[in-house]
Motif scaffolding. Structure first.
Motif, PDB file in Angstrom:
ATOM      1  N   THR A   8      70.433  44.385  56.380  1.00  0.00           N
ATOM      2  CA  THR A   8      70.424  45.451  57.392  1.00  0.00           C
ATOM      3  C   THR A   8      69.185  46.333  57.256  1.00  0.00           C
ATOM      4  O   THR A   8      68.764  46.939  58.223  1.00  0.00           O
ATOM      5  N   GLU A   9      68.602  46.402  56.037  1.00  0.00           N
ATOM      6  CA  GLU A   9      67.381  47.178  55.849  1.00  0.00           C
ATOM      7  C   GLU A   9      66.191  46.489  56.521  1.00  0.00           C
ATOM      8  O   GLU A   9      65.263  47.136  56.960  1.00  0.00           O
ATOM      9  N   GLN A  10      66.220  45.169  56.603  1.00  0.00           N
ATOM     10  CA  GLN A  10      65.124  44.401  57.176  1.00  0.00           C
ATOM     11  C   GLN A  10      65.130  44.453  58.704  1.00  0.00           C
ATOM     12  O   GLN A  10      64.090  44.361  59.331  1.00  0.00           O
ATOM     13  N   GLU A  11      66.279  44.603  59.320  1.00  0.00           N
ATOM     14  CA  GLU A  11      66.380  44.584  60.782  1.00  0.00           C
ATOM     15  C   GLU A  11      65.546  45.667  61.464  1.00  0.00           C
ATOM     16  O   GLU A  11      64.837  45.372  62.423  1.00  0.00           O
ATOM     17  N   PRO A  12      65.579  46.927  61.004  1.00  0.00           N
ATOM     18  CA  PRO A  12      64.743  47.937  61.671  1.00  0.00           C
ATOM     19  C   PRO A  12      63.252  47.608  61.587  1.00  0.00           C
ATOM     20  O   PRO A  12      62.511  47.850  62.529  1.00  0.00           O
ATOM     21  N   ASP A  18      58.571  43.814  66.456  1.00  0.00           N
ATOM     22  CA  ASP A  18      58.709  43.246  67.804  1.00  0.00           C
ATOM     23  C   ASP A  18      58.213  44.222  68.860  1.00  0.00           C
ATOM     24  O   ASP A  18      57.533  43.828  69.807  1.00  0.00           O
ATOM     25  N   ASP A  19      58.539  45.506  68.707  1.00  0.00           N
ATOM     26  CA  ASP A  19      58.082  46.519  69.661  1.00  0.00           C
ATOM     27  C   ASP A  19      56.554  46.629  69.651  1.00  0.00           C
ATOM     28  O   ASP A  19      55.922  46.727  70.700  1.00  0.00           O
ATOM     29  N   HIS A  20      55.978  46.585  68.458  1.00  0.00           N
ATOM     30  CA  HIS A  20      54.522  46.681  68.343  1.00  0.00           C
ATOM     31  C   HIS A  20      53.851  45.459  68.977  1.00  0.00           C
ATOM     32  O   HIS A  20      52.874  45.591  69.709  1.00  0.00           O
ATOM     33  N   LEU A  21      54.371  44.267  68.717  1.00  0.00           N
ATOM     34  CA  LEU A  21      53.810  43.054  69.302  1.00  0.00           C
ATOM     35  C   LEU A  21      53.934  43.067  70.822  1.00  0.00           C
ATOM     36  O   LEU A  21      53.049  42.601  71.525  1.00  0.00           O
ATOM     37  N   GLU A  22      55.027  43.603  71.318  1.00  0.00           N
ATOM     38  CA  GLU A  22      55.221  43.680  72.774  1.00  0.00           C
ATOM     39  C   GLU A  22      54.163  44.576  73.414  1.00  0.00           C
ATOM     40  O   GLU A  22      53.677  44.286  74.503  1.00  0.00           O
TER      41      GLU A  22
END
Length: 79
Positions: A8-12, A18-22
């Motif tokens: 769960t620590e890795q998910e954020p 993903d947001d940065h790549l987008e």
């Protein structure tokens, strides 16, 4: 003893990546991806004989339109 990081620590971190790549994606790539997802594009090739654009699956596969395929077949039969 080593401890394994909680998944769960890795998910954020992955979400932020993903947001940065987008944000880095080219707007044209976004439009193309959306059009492909909606079926807005078809594969097309040019006829090897006359250069007309072909979109019918059978014509695309042989790279000849139906008329040019008949002409090529009749020429092959004569030769």
């Amino acid at each position: 003893m080593t401890t394994q990081p909680d998944s769960t620590e890795q998910e954020p971190v992955n979400d932020r990546l993903d947001d940065h790549l987008e944000m880095l994606r080219d707007p044209a790539d976004k439009l193309l991806r959306a059009a492909l997802a909606q079926g807005g594009f078809r594969l097309a090739v040019q006829c090897e004989r006359c250069g007309t654009w072909l979109v019918a699956p059978s014509s695309v596969k042989r790279h000849l339109g139906p008329v040019c395929a008949r002409h090529a077949q009749s020429e092959a039969g004569v030769a």
